[in-house]
Design a protein around this motif. Structure first.
Motif, PDB file in Angstrom:
ATOM      1  N   ILE A 135       0.860  -1.187   0.000  1.00  0.00           N
ATOM      2  CA  ILE A 135       0.000   0.000   0.000  1.00  0.00           C
ATOM      3  C   ILE A 135       0.895   1.235   0.000  1.00  0.00           C
ATOM      4  CG2 ILE A 135      -1.810   1.282   1.196  1.00  0.00           C
ATOM      5  CD1 ILE A 135      -2.614  -1.335   2.546  1.00  0.00           C
ATOM      6  N   ASP A 136       1.872   1.221   0.872  1.00  0.00           N
ATOM      7  CA  ASP A 136       2.861   2.296   0.970  1.00  0.00           C
ATOM      8  C   ASP A 136       4.200   1.633   1.269  1.00  0.00           C
ATOM      9  OD1 ASP A 136       4.458   4.454   1.489  1.00  0.00           O
ATOM     10  OD2 ASP A 136       3.063   5.452   2.854  1.00  0.00           O
ATOM     11  N   LYS A 137       5.081   1.601   0.286  1.00  0.00           N
ATOM     12  CA  LYS A 137       6.327   0.831   0.416  1.00  0.00           C
ATOM     13  C   LYS A 137       7.364   1.519   1.299  1.00  0.00           C
ATOM     14  CE  LYS A 137       5.470  -1.068  -4.152  1.00  0.00           C
ATOM     15  NZ  LYS A 137       5.823  -1.045  -5.579  1.00  0.00           N
ATOM     16  N   LYS A 138       7.138   2.780   1.623  1.00  0.00           N
ATOM     17  CA  LYS A 138       8.130   3.503   2.429  1.00  0.00           C
ATOM     18  C   LYS A 138       8.228   2.957   3.846  1.00  0.00           C
ATOM     19  CE  LYS A 138       6.470   7.664   2.081  1.00  0.00           C
ATOM     20  NZ  LYS A 138       5.227   7.406   1.333  1.00  0.00           N
ATOM     21  N   ILE A 139       7.162   2.328   4.321  1.00  0.00           N
ATOM     22  CA  ILE A 139       7.167   1.875   5.707  1.00  0.00           C
ATOM     23  C   ILE A 139       7.269   0.351   5.805  1.00  0.00           C
ATOM     24  CG2 ILE A 139       6.086   3.859   6.827  1.00  0.00           C
ATOM     25  CD1 ILE A 139       4.002   0.918   5.716  1.00  0.00           C
ATOM     26  N   ASN A 140       7.846  -0.259   4.766  1.00  0.00           N
ATOM     27  CA  ASN A 140       8.034  -1.705   4.770  1.00  0.00           C
ATOM     28  C   ASN A 140       9.120  -2.134   5.738  1.00  0.00           C
ATOM     29  OD1 ASN A 140       6.613  -3.682   3.228  1.00  0.00           O
ATOM     30  ND2 ASN A 140       7.068  -2.454   1.427  1.00  0.00           N
ATOM     31  N   LEU A 141       8.962  -3.334   6.251  1.00  0.00           N
ATOM     32  CA  LEU A 141      10.067  -3.991   6.924  1.00  0.00           C
ATOM     33  C   LEU A 141      11.147  -4.254   5.884  1.00  0.00           C
ATOM     34  CD1 LEU A 141       8.115  -6.725   8.904  1.00  0.00           C
ATOM     35  CD2 LEU A 141       9.146  -4.683   9.852  1.00  0.00           C
ATOM     36  N   GLU A 142      12.390  -4.170   6.300  1.00  0.00           N
ATOM     37  CA  GLU A 142      13.463  -4.477   5.360  1.00  0.00           C
ATOM     38  C   GLU A 142      13.677  -5.981   5.332  1.00  0.00           C
ATOM     39  OE1 GLU A 142      18.159  -3.450   4.429  1.00  0.00           O
ATOM     40  OE2 GLU A 142      17.170  -2.641   6.205  1.00  0.00           O
ATOM     41  N   TYR A 143      13.649  -6.538   4.139  1.00  0.00           N
ATOM     42  CA  TYR A 143      13.939  -7.953   3.972  1.00  0.00           C
ATOM     43  C   TYR A 143      15.331  -8.107   3.386  1.00  0.00           C
ATOM     44  CZ  TYR A 143      10.197 -11.172   5.118  1.00  0.00           C
ATOM     45  OH  TYR A 143       9.322 -11.981   5.790  1.00  0.00           O
ATOM     46  N   ILE A 144      16.050  -9.092   3.854  1.00  0.00           N
ATOM     47  CA  ILE A 144      17.407  -9.348   3.400  1.00  0.00           C
ATOM     48  C   ILE A 144      17.448 -10.696   2.686  1.00  0.00           C
ATOM     49  CG2 ILE A 144      19.829  -9.618   4.097  1.00  0.00           C
ATOM     50  CD1 ILE A 144      18.726  -6.850   4.627  1.00  0.00           C
ATOM     51  N   GLY A 145      18.115 -10.746   1.553  1.00  0.00           N
ATOM     52  CA  GLY A 145      18.331 -12.018   0.878  1.00  0.00           C
ATOM     53  C   GLY A 145      19.541 -12.714   1.469  1.00  0.00           C
ATOM     54  N   ALA A 146      19.474 -14.030   1.545  1.00  0.00           N
ATOM     55  CA  ALA A 146      20.585 -14.805   2.112  1.00  0.00           C
ATOM     56  C   ALA A 146      20.836 -16.034   1.244  1.00  0.00           C
ATOM     57  CB  ALA A 146      20.266 -15.227   3.540  1.00  0.00           C
ATOM     58  N   HIS A 147      22.109 -16.247   0.905  1.00  0.00           N
ATOM     59  CA  HIS A 147      22.510 -17.426   0.137  1.00  0.00           C
ATOM     60  C   HIS A 147      23.443 -18.248   1.011  1.00  0.00           C
ATOM     61  CE1 HIS A 147      25.421 -19.151  -3.086  1.00  0.00           C
ATOM     62  NE2 HIS A 147      24.526 -20.056  -2.728  1.00  0.00           N
ATOM     63  N   VAL A 148      23.063 -19.485   1.234  1.00  0.00           N
ATOM     64  CA  VAL A 148      23.891 -20.355   2.065  1.00  0.00           C
ATOM     65  C   VAL A 148      24.130 -21.666   1.323  1.00  0.00           C
ATOM     66  CG1 VAL A 148      21.878 -21.261   3.293  1.00  0.00           C
ATOM     67  CG2 VAL A 148      24.127 -21.446   4.342  1.00  0.00           C
ATOM     68  N   THR A 149      25.373 -22.133   1.365  1.00  0.00           N
ATOM     69  CA  THR A 149      25.725 -23.429   0.774  1.00  0.00           C
ATOM     70  C   THR A 149      25.954 -24.430   1.898  1.00  0.00           C
ATOM     71  OG1 THR A 149      26.767 -22.370  -1.129  1.00  0.00           O
ATOM     72  CG2 THR A 149      27.327 -24.662  -0.713  1.00  0.00           C
ATOM     73  N   ILE A 150      25.142 -25.471   1.891  1.00  0.00           N
ATOM     74  CA  ILE A 150      25.256 -26.516   2.916  1.00  0.00           C
ATOM     75  C   ILE A 150      25.849 -27.764   2.261  1.00  0.00           C
ATOM     76  CG2 ILE A 150      23.972 -28.002   4.493  1.00  0.00           C
ATOM     77  CD1 ILE A 150      21.929 -25.724   4.762  1.00  0.00           C
ATOM     78  N   LYS A 151      26.970 -28.224   2.785  1.00  0.00           N
ATOM     79  CA  LYS A 151      27.632 -29.414   2.260  1.00  0.00           C
ATOM     80  C   LYS A 151      27.326 -30.581   3.181  1.00  0.00           C
ATOM     81  CE  LYS A 151      31.346 -26.651   0.221  1.00  0.00           C
ATOM     82  NZ  LYS A 151      32.810 -26.408   0.123  1.00  0.00           N
ATOM     83  N   LEU A 152      26.515 -31.494   2.688  1.00  0.00           N
ATOM     84  CA  LEU A 152      26.125 -32.641   3.497  1.00  0.00           C
ATOM     85  C   LEU A 152      27.223 -33.707   3.457  1.00  0.00           C
ATOM     86  CD1 LEU A 152      22.381 -33.014   2.409  1.00  0.00           C
ATOM     87  CD2 LEU A 152      23.256 -32.004   4.516  1.00  0.00           C
ATOM     88  N   HIS A 153      27.647 -34.137   4.641  1.00  0.00           N
ATOM     89  CA  HIS A 153      28.663 -35.192   4.711  1.00  0.00           C
ATOM     90  C   HIS A 153      28.276 -36.287   5.698  1.00  0.00           C
ATOM     91  CE1 HIS A 153      30.041 -33.274   8.457  1.00  0.00           C
ATOM     92  NE2 HIS A 153      29.899 -32.137   7.793  1.00  0.00           N
ATOM     93  N   GLN A 154      27.179 -36.052   6.435  1.00  0.00           N
ATOM     94  CA  GLN A 154      26.671 -37.064   7.355  1.00  0.00           C
ATOM     95  C   GLN A 154      25.209 -36.740   7.664  1.00  0.00           C
ATOM     96  OE1 GLN A 154      29.080 -36.622  10.863  1.00  0.00           O
ATOM     97  NE2 GLN A 154      27.983 -34.827  11.566  1.00  0.00           N
ATOM     98  N   PRO A 155      24.440 -37.739   8.148  1.00  0.00           N
ATOM     99  CA  PRO A 155      23.056 -37.442   8.548  1.00  0.00           C
ATOM    100  C   PRO A 155      23.039 -36.337   9.601  1.00  0.00           C
ATOM    101  CG  PRO A 155      23.407 -39.806   8.437  1.00  0.00           C
ATOM    102  CD  PRO A 155      24.760 -39.175   8.287  1.00  0.00           C
ATOM    103  N   THR A 156      22.114 -35.402   9.468  1.00  0.00           N
ATOM    104  CA  THR A 156      22.102 -34.266  10.383  1.00  0.00           C
ATOM    105  C   THR A 156      20.745 -33.581  10.378  1.00  0.00           C
ATOM    106  OG1 THR A 156      23.330 -32.267  11.030  1.00  0.00           O
ATOM    107  CG2 THR A 156      22.875 -32.551   8.689  1.00  0.00           C
ATOM    108  N   LYS A 157      20.523 -32.737  11.367  1.00  0.00           N
ATOM    109  CA  LYS A 157      19.362 -31.855  11.399  1.00  0.00           C
ATOM    110  C   LYS A 157      19.864 -30.429  11.240  1.00  0.00           C
ATOM    111  CE  LYS A 157      16.491 -34.854  14.288  1.00  0.00           C
ATOM    112  NZ  LYS A 157      15.745 -35.003  15.560  1.00  0.00           N
ATOM    113  N   LEU A 158      19.112 -29.632  10.510  1.00  0.00           N
ATOM    114  CA  LEU A 158      19.486 -28.250  10.231  1.00  0.00           C
ATOM    115  C   LEU A 158      18.381 -27.320  10.685  1.00  0.00           C
ATOM    116  CD1 LEU A 158      20.705 -28.981   6.614  1.00  0.00           C
ATOM    117  CD2 LEU A 158      22.223 -28.269   8.475  1.00  0.00           C
ATOM    118  N   ASN A 159      18.739 -26.368  11.545  1.00  0.00           N
ATOM    119  CA  ASN A 159      17.758 -25.386  12.006  1.00  0.00           C
ATOM    120  C   ASN A 159      18.323 -23.982  11.838  1.00  0.00           C
ATOM    121  OD1 ASN A 159      15.405 -26.935  13.178  1.00  0.00           O
ATOM    122  ND2 ASN A 159      17.082 -27.903  14.273  1.00  0.00           N
ATOM    123  N   LEU A 160      17.411 -23.022  11.801  1.00  0.00           N
ATOM    124  CA  LEU A 160      17.779 -21.633  11.556  1.00  0.00           C
ATOM    125  C   LEU A 160      17.670 -20.839  12.851  1.00  0.00           C
ATOM    126  CD1 LEU A 160      18.524 -19.922   9.005  1.00  0.00           C
ATOM    127  CD2 LEU A 160      16.137 -19.201   8.953  1.00  0.00           C
TER     128      LEU A 160
END
Length: 890
Positions: free
Chosen positions: A400-425
């Motif tokens: 509606i009015d973009k001036k008061i938007n929350l700022e969103y950030i893009g994120a690029h992450v490379t995850i190299k799997l080498h064993q069974p695991t759980k991943l959380n943010l």
């Protein structure tokens, strides 16, 4: 006056011959008894189809119970008001002519009216049918009562009049307003509820049709100015004033209703429909409305996401508000908005290579609370992303009015799997770690709706678990368990079609020998880079791949291509197409619309993990504007984008916020350019006019044809006036006659419905069918366009161009893209005009000069394009081999 019936059902009728019988029958079959207790009033609002025949048929069948009245098309409000005049029942309902009543609804309404003498209306929960079978989201606000007082039970809001049964005595003095085309129901209902606040609440459903072959009411409404300018003024503001007049304040029922209705406005950009001045009026009106909503209504609104709550508060106070983290919750002032763990970050796309997973996602930057994020595996190892700036469209949630938007950030992450695991943010705040809810946008392979999909890397299976990700060893047993679980859950959810597609695709995979490549242009037409590259592949006679071209069965090109390549043409959306799609190694297209890379629509939620192909965007035209609001790594998973020049490639990598990896953008030249140079040119004394479209000037899409509907207001636009004036200019027509020239007018496909508005003459031909663009570029001598990228093709052939930019100040306002790196006056391949007179004089100049391109424009052409050797298809093929050669066939 004694009422003749218990119920009068008023049904406005307009273009509903497909549904009307079902609607009427739902009233006739009411358990209370139709002939004794119910009257139907059919108001034909000038319907142009066969609805009248159906109305008369039922009128003749039930002459004592059905009234039929015909009027000129005047809108639903006029029709309903006429129905009120004709009603002879004690109670009145306004039934939409494509919906239904459940069998016991009227009996339940009568019981409630008899049980409670003080109620004057009964509201019904709504349930969808046909396309969706879910309950309406507003039902979540109802809490099991069968009688409420809106002054206390303010969450029981009701917007649709069709799902309410009123006492006739209380609505005699009320009418549906003709000022509103949208939200007239909201105003009508609420007027009555403010005056008569005691309401009955039924348990049986009003059945609301979600059409399979049509757009939703919201999608249709948001293309009209009335939704932005009239509804806030004549509905929202009107109800605020009415509440103040009645109760000396804006009661919470009104606040709650407005908060709910505003939810559907937050993420819709008014600039796509309104001018800058109109947008300001819209914003100011909504801000005045929101200033009448108390902060605690917003903070406690259950149907709002965390971001929507923050955006609405920001919008109300016209600033980025300050938020605090306390006791694991986010607060505004003393109001708790949500649990900190409920702040979701969205995974948009995931690329898999061997056991490496490249994740592209976005997260909200909340000042002094969330600044950075990271993944953490089962061993506690942190995986830190690289951050990038998002395009404006990804600054969720508010438009509606973009001036008061929350700022969103893009994120690029490379995850190299080498064993069974759980991943959380996680994110950190004051040395304390907070787990973030991991969610998925529509573009992602995994999703929030069905959490049993799984992805395959070389050695692991990746799935969702507890708002995070889980990787286990890939072996036959684990794969079988995951697939069995997924299929079982599909059956439990009654997703039978997805179950069948999934299993057919898996069976086909066992017998698949060769990699499958599917190529396309538009559904309705070929003739673009897709067809050019497909024919190159067919000429190569590849023995190690199976190549297909997909096109709609109603396209003129379908039969032509089918005759030439009988075993390699797929009809769009057939079972064969769908199964091959789910087993494809490669999808290649000149288009980047959803129908290319997501054949199953929302069905992707249940089979999206089978989308294991790489996607090559062959492009429709040279990208010279900034398309990043529409085309970017967070909205489309593209593995290869084909470009024509280093400057174009650089715009993808450095100039704008596409954010694709550098290796995903290649300079090869367009496939169709090979044909431009290779074939003999049959040049005619002809000028071609090919302007692009304007998002503000088109109607909604007809989902049956994929084309835009006709808009009768088009003739009032400057666009129409300019081009109609140009092709009928007397000075120009005299010159055409003198030199034996013709004009060919080819509208953009999105403007094709408006062709009938233009005046014809002996020297102008309107192209109404499928267009072979390559042939048009070759055979015409001069191109007249405005901003359409077709001018690059014409320039590639070193022919003169005129840019008619009469609306340059306003063109980019509301388009799907922004102004790019190309300056028409400094970089263009011809003169820029802004009026008809200058355009006509330039055309005459070129005709008299045998249509020779000026040397300065020729030099610009040669400086821009990298290749001029008819080997573009060969280079594209080599680039594709690089991205598929190392593919892990899973």
């Amino acid at each position: 006056m004694t009422n003749k019936y218990k119920f009068s059902v008023i049904i406005p009728v307009y273009k509903v011959e497909k549904y009307l019988r079902e609607t009427i029958e739902s009233v006739i079959n009411q358990s209370i008894g139709f002939k004794k207790y119910i009257q139907i009033i059919l108001i034909n609002d000038g319907s142009p189809d066969n609805s009248e025949k159906i109305c008369i048929e039922y009128k003749n069948k039930y002459p004592n119970n059905i009234i039929y009245y015909k009027q000129e098309n005047s809108g639903v409000s006029v029709a309903r008001n006429k129905g009120i005049e004709l009603a002879e029942g004690e109670y009145i309902n306004f039934l939409d002519s494509d919906d239904k009543w459940s069998k016991d609804s009227f009996a339940e309404a009568q019981n409630l009216f008899e049980k409670y003498n003080d109620i004057t209306s009964v509201v019904f929960p709504m349930k969808f049918f046909e396309k969706s079978k879910k309950e309406h989201i507003i039902n979540k606000l109802y809490k099991g009562k069968d009688k409420i007082d809106i002054r206390e039970d303010y969450s029981y809001i009701k917007l649709q009049s069709c799902s309410v049964i009123f006492k006739k005595d209380i609505i005699k003095s009320h009418k549906f307003t003709k000022e509103l085309k949208i939200s007239e129901d909201v105003r009508f209902n609420t007027e009555i509820f403010l005056e008569h606040p005691i309401i009955g609440v039924a348990k049986s459903f009003y059945l609301y049709r979600k059409r399979k072959d049509g757009t939703s009411a919201l999608q249709t409404s948001i293309t009209k100015k009335t939704w932005y300018l009239d509804t806030p003024k004549y509905c929202y503001s009107y109800l605020i004033d009415l509440s103040k007049k009645k109760y000396n304040k804006v009661i919470k029922y009104i606040q709650f209703l407005l908060t709910y209705d505003l939810k559907w406005r937050i993420d819709i950009d008014p600039e796509t429909v309104l001018s800058k001045e109109e947008t300001t009026i819209y914003q100011d009106t909504l801000r005045k409305v929101i200033n009448n909503i108390e902060d605690d209504i917003i903070s406690n609104f259950k149907l709002y996401s965390p971001y929507e709550k923050m955006y609405l508060l920001n919008f109300k106070y016209n600033k980025i508000c300050s938020y605090k983290l306390k006791d694991n919750s986010i607060f505004y002032e003393k109001l708790k908005l949500f649990e900190a763990s409920n702040i979701p970050s969205f995974i948009d796309n995931m690329y898999i290579n061997e056991d490496n997973i490249d994740i592209y996602m976005k997260f909200p930057k909340i000042k002094n609370i969330i600044e950075k994020i990271y993944f953490k595996d089962s061993n506690g190892q942190k995986i830190i992303p690289k951050y990038y700036t998002l395009d404006d469209n990804n600054l969720y949630p508010g438009k509606i009015d973009k001036k008061i938007n929350l700022e969103y950030i893009g994120a690029h992450v490379t995850i190299k799997l080498h064993q069974p695991t759980k991943l959380n943010l996680y994110y950190e705040y004051q040395n304390k770690e907070y787990k973030i809810k991991l969610e998925y946008s529509y573009s992602s392979t995994l999703n929030n709706n069905f959490k049993y999909l799984y992805l395959k890397t070389k050695h692991f299976l990746l799935s969702q678990e507890n708002n995070g990700l889980k990787a286990i060893k890939k072996n036959a047993i684990n794969t079988f368990k995951y697939e069995l679980r997924c299929s079982f859950k599909l059956l439990l959810k009654k997703q039978f079609a997805s179950f069948i597609y999934r299993n057919l695709a898996n069976i086909y995979k066992m017998f698949k020998i060769k990699p499958i490549w599917i190529v396309s242009d538009r559904i309705q037409a070929a003739g673009d880079n897709g067809q050019a590259f497909f024919e190159y592949l067919m000429e190569k006679k590849l023995k190690n791949k199976k190549i297909y071209f997909v096109i709609g069965k109603n396209s003129k090109d379908y039969k032509i291509l089918k005759n030439k390549y009988p075993n390699n043409i797929l009809m769009h959306k057939t079972l064969k197409h769908k199964i091959l799609f789910l087993n494809s190694e490669l999808i290649l297209s000149s288009q980047a619309d959803m129908y290319v890379y997501n054949l199953f629509g929302t069905g992707k939620y249940y089979i999206g993990d089978l989308y294991n192909f790489k996607y090559v965007f062959l492009q429709h035209g040279v990208t010279y504007n900034d398309l990043s609001p529409w085309l970017n790594i967070n909205s489309r998973k593209i593995d290869l984008i084909v470009t024509t020049s280093e400057r174009e490639r650089n715009s993808f990598i450095n100039d704008f916020k596409y954010n694709y990896p550098e290796q995903n953008i290649v300079v090869t030249g367009f496939a169709r350019y090979d044909k431009l140079l290779n074939k003999t040119r049959n040049i005619q004394n002809q000028i071609v006019i090919m302007p692009t479209w304007r998002k503000k000037l088109v109607s909604e899409i007809d989902l049956n044809t994929g084309l835009r509907k006709y808009d009768p207001n088009f003739k009032k636009t400057d666009y129409f006036k300019f081009y109609n004036g140009l092709i009928n200019n007397e000075k120009l027509l005299c010159e055409l006659k003198k030199y034996d020239y013709k004009i060919k007018f080819i509208p953009h496909p999105n403007m094709m419905a408006q062709l009938k508005d233009f005046a014809s003459n002996d020297y102008v031909y309107f192209e109404k069918g499928n267009v072979n663009y390559s042939e048009e570029f070759k055979c015409n001598k001069i191109l007249i366009t405005d901003y359409s990228s077709v001018f690059f093709d014409f320039a590639y052939l070193k022919k003169p161009i005129i840019y008619t930019q009469f609306d340059s100040d306003d063109f980019y306002n509301g388009q799907l893209y922004n102004k790019g790196y190309f300056d028409f006056k400094k970089d263009g391949y011809g003169e820029v005009t802004t009026n008809i007179e200058d355009t006509v004089n330039l055309i005459i100049k070129y005709i008299e000069n045998d249509c020779q391109i000026d040397k300065k424009y020729l030099n610009r052409v040669q400086d821009f394009f990298k290749y001029d050797d008819s080997k573009n298809c060969e280079r594209i093929y080599e680039a594709i081999e690089k991205i598929t050669g190392g593919k892990n066939n899973i």
